[in-house]
Design a protein around this motif. Structure first.
Motif, PDB file in Angstrom:
ATOM      1  N   LEU A 128     -80.693 -20.861 -22.524  1.00  0.00           N
ATOM      2  CA  LEU A 128     -81.993 -21.032 -21.871  1.00  0.00           C
ATOM      3  C   LEU A 128     -83.043 -20.111 -22.477  1.00  0.00           C
ATOM      4  CD1 LEU A 128     -80.743 -21.312 -18.187  1.00  0.00           C
ATOM      5  CD2 LEU A 128     -81.792 -23.149 -19.537  1.00  0.00           C
ATOM      6  N   PHE A 129     -82.635 -18.895 -22.829  1.00  0.00           N
ATOM      7  CA  PHE A 129     -83.572 -17.945 -23.438  1.00  0.00           C
ATOM      8  C   PHE A 129     -83.981 -18.412 -24.829  1.00  0.00           C
ATOM      9  CE2 PHE A 129     -84.231 -13.445 -25.209  1.00  0.00           C
ATOM     10  CZ  PHE A 129     -85.553 -13.411 -24.783  1.00  0.00           C
ATOM     11  N   ILE A 130     -83.006 -18.878 -25.612  1.00  0.00           N
ATOM     12  CA  ILE A 130     -83.320 -19.424 -26.938  1.00  0.00           C
ATOM     13  C   ILE A 130     -84.256 -20.631 -26.795  1.00  0.00           C
ATOM     14  CG2 ILE A 130     -82.355 -20.631 -28.941  1.00  0.00           C
ATOM     15  CD1 ILE A 130     -79.854 -18.882 -28.636  1.00  0.00           C
ATOM     16  N   GLY A 131     -83.937 -21.494 -25.847  1.00  0.00           N
ATOM     17  CA  GLY A 131     -84.774 -22.673 -25.628  1.00  0.00           C
ATOM     18  C   GLY A 131     -86.200 -22.308 -25.258  1.00  0.00           C
ATOM     19  N   SER A 132     -86.361 -21.288 -24.429  1.00  0.00           N
ATOM     20  CA  SER A 132     -87.700 -20.850 -24.038  1.00  0.00           C
ATOM     21  C   SER A 132     -88.474 -20.320 -25.238  1.00  0.00           C
ATOM     22  CB  SER A 132     -87.596 -19.771 -22.953  1.00  0.00           C
ATOM     23  OG  SER A 132     -88.885 -19.368 -22.522  1.00  0.00           O
ATOM     24  N   PHE A 133     -87.813 -19.524 -26.083  1.00  0.00           N
ATOM     25  CA  PHE A 133     -88.473 -18.998 -27.284  1.00  0.00           C
ATOM     26  C   PHE A 133     -88.880 -20.137 -28.213  1.00  0.00           C
ATOM     27  CE2 PHE A 133     -87.984 -14.368 -27.057  1.00  0.00           C
ATOM     28  CZ  PHE A 133     -89.031 -13.972 -27.878  1.00  0.00           C
ATOM     29  N   LEU A 134     -87.987 -21.104 -28.402  1.00  0.00           N
ATOM     30  CA  LEU A 134     -88.301 -22.236 -29.276  1.00  0.00           C
ATOM     31  C   LEU A 134     -89.428 -23.079 -28.696  1.00  0.00           C
ATOM     32  CD1 LEU A 134     -84.715 -23.363 -30.365  1.00  0.00           C
ATOM     33  CD2 LEU A 134     -86.418 -22.130 -31.731  1.00  0.00           C
ATOM     34  N   PHE A 135     -89.431 -23.271 -27.378  1.00  0.00           N
ATOM     35  CA  PHE A 135     -90.474 -24.073 -26.736  1.00  0.00           C
ATOM     36  C   PHE A 135     -91.856 -23.475 -26.976  1.00  0.00           C
ATOM     37  CE2 PHE A 135     -93.198 -25.038 -23.087  1.00  0.00           C
ATOM     38  CZ  PHE A 135     -93.170 -26.425 -23.100  1.00  0.00           C
ATOM     39  N   PHE A 136     -91.971 -22.137 -26.797  1.00  0.00           N
ATOM     40  CA  PHE A 136     -93.281 -21.501 -26.953  1.00  0.00           C
ATOM     41  C   PHE A 136     -93.595 -21.153 -28.407  1.00  0.00           C
ATOM     42  CE2 PHE A 136     -92.484 -20.565 -22.401  1.00  0.00           C
ATOM     43  CZ  PHE A 136     -93.614 -21.173 -21.893  1.00  0.00           C
ATOM     44  N   SER A 137     -92.679 -21.478 -29.303  1.00  0.00           N
ATOM     45  CA  SER A 137     -92.938 -21.281 -30.729  1.00  0.00           C
ATOM     46  C   SER A 137     -93.203 -22.596 -31.450  1.00  0.00           C
ATOM     47  CB  SER A 137     -91.741 -20.587 -31.399  1.00  0.00           C
ATOM     48  OG  SER A 137     -91.517 -19.316 -30.847  1.00  0.00           O
ATOM     49  N   LEU A 138     -92.609 -23.701 -30.929  1.00  0.00           N
ATOM     50  CA  LEU A 138     -92.685 -24.971 -31.649  1.00  0.00           C
ATOM     51  C   LEU A 138     -93.376 -26.087 -30.877  1.00  0.00           C
ATOM     52  CD1 LEU A 138     -89.027 -25.010 -33.059  1.00  0.00           C
ATOM     53  CD2 LEU A 138     -91.106 -24.233 -34.219  1.00  0.00           C
ATOM     54  N   VAL A 139     -93.203 -26.137 -29.571  1.00  0.00           N
ATOM     55  CA  VAL A 139     -93.754 -27.249 -28.785  1.00  0.00           C
ATOM     56  C   VAL A 139     -95.124 -26.881 -28.224  1.00  0.00           C
ATOM     57  CG1 VAL A 139     -93.363 -28.826 -26.854  1.00  0.00           C
ATOM     58  CG2 VAL A 139     -91.414 -27.989 -28.195  1.00  0.00           C
ATOM     59  N   VAL A 140     -95.157 -25.900 -27.351  1.00  0.00           N
ATOM     60  CA  VAL A 140     -96.429 -25.340 -26.883  1.00  0.00           C
ATOM     61  C   VAL A 140     -96.544 -23.974 -27.548  1.00  0.00           C
ATOM     62  CG1 VAL A 140     -97.769 -24.587 -24.884  1.00  0.00           C
ATOM     63  CG2 VAL A 140     -96.266 -26.577 -24.697  1.00  0.00           C
ATOM     64  N   ARG A 141     -97.154 -23.958 -28.710  1.00  0.00           N
ATOM     65  CA  ARG A 141     -97.172 -22.740 -29.530  1.00  0.00           C
ATOM     66  C   ARG A 141     -98.229 -21.768 -29.025  1.00  0.00           C
ATOM     67  NH1 ARG A 141     -95.509 -20.505 -34.155  1.00  0.00           N
ATOM     68  NH2 ARG A 141     -96.966 -19.177 -35.292  1.00  0.00           N
ATOM     69  N   ILE A 142     -97.772 -20.611 -28.565  1.00  0.00           N
ATOM     70  CA  ILE A 142     -98.677 -19.558 -28.102  1.00  0.00           C
ATOM     71  C   ILE A 142     -98.751 -18.485 -29.173  1.00  0.00           C
ATOM     72  CG2 ILE A 142     -99.023 -17.749 -26.377  1.00  0.00           C
ATOM     73  CD1 ILE A 142     -97.714 -19.524 -24.329  1.00  0.00           C
ATOM     74  N   SER A 143     -99.929 -18.090 -29.506  1.00  0.00           N
ATOM     75  CA  SER A 143    -100.114 -17.000 -30.463  1.00  0.00           C
ATOM     76  C   SER A 143    -101.212 -16.071 -29.938  1.00  0.00           C
ATOM     77  CB  SER A 143    -100.482 -17.559 -31.856  1.00  0.00           C
ATOM     78  OG  SER A 143    -101.674 -18.333 -31.777  1.00  0.00           O
ATOM     79  N   PRO A 144    -101.151 -14.795 -30.299  1.00  0.00           N
ATOM     80  CA  PRO A 144    -100.223 -14.169 -31.240  1.00  0.00           C
ATOM     81  C   PRO A 144     -98.860 -13.900 -30.606  1.00  0.00           C
ATOM     82  CG  PRO A 144    -101.732 -12.539 -30.392  1.00  0.00           C
ATOM     83  CD  PRO A 144    -102.180 -13.852 -29.830  1.00  0.00           C
TER      84      PRO A 144
END
Length: 199
Positions: A128-144
């Protein structure tokens, strides 16, 4: 209960070993003064220390989170539910506030993954933690990265709660999230305006 506190202390001391500083020092590099945020973590180890320094730091940070949690669970003894939460969070606390370096440590992201890996064969919290990181990196990309990390931890915590993970794991991850967010707040990383992009 003595065994519980022993592993909490061992986990904290394990987390207090900052591989980025050790390996960079052995290679004659100073990642603290050359980086913008002076963070002794995996990202800066790769960026300012090179691949060998970064890979060694990543592996070391995983292991120092994994071993205390995994060894604690191998004991097989009954323990209070709160105990596992403290053992899971201890390496992250140690990394963020290391006793060996004047309590000035890193953010604890790689260590967090290592701690959750130590829960195997229970794979759901890590997944779930990996999925959350991937979601906010690839799907809904938050930066910085500063805001993306906070979103990933909060997203992971919410997903764990919604999927009915045990209370002690929720508490442990909540403690990890608080420590990481506090260290991020204390970081010298430049504060940029948050941007959100879809895919």
């Amino acid at each position: 209960m003595t065994r519980v506190w022993l592993f909490v202390v061992l986990g904290y001391l394990s987390g207090s070993v900052l591989f980025a500083r050790i390996l960079a020092g052995l290679m004659g590099k100073d990642i603290l003064t050359t980086s913008k945020d002076e963070n002794p973590g995996t990202s800066n180890a790769f960026r300012y220390g090179g691949f060998a320094c970064g890979a060694g730091t990543l592996l070391g940070d995983f292991i120092k989170g994994f071993l205390p949690v995994w060894l604690f669970l191998q004991g097989g003894d009954a323990f209070p539910r709160l105990a596992l939460a403290l053992v899971v969070a201890a390496p992250v606390v140690g990394h963020a506030f290391p006793v060996f370096y004047g309590f000035r440590g890193g953010k604890g992201i790689a260590v967090s993954f290592g701690c959750l890996l130590g829960l195997l064969p229970a794979w759901q919290p890590l997944g779930l933690f990996i999925g959350s990181f991937l979601f906010f990196s690839l799907v809904v990309r938050i930066s910085p990265h500063f805001q993306r990390t906070i979103a990933a931890y909060l997203g992971g915590l919410i997903c764990m709660a919604l999927t009915g993970q045990p209370a002690e794991l929720l508490l442990g991850f909540f403690l990890m999230t608080c420590v990481v967010c506090l260290r991020l707040h204390m970081s010298k990383e430049p504060r940029e305006a948050m941007q959100v992009q879809l895919l």
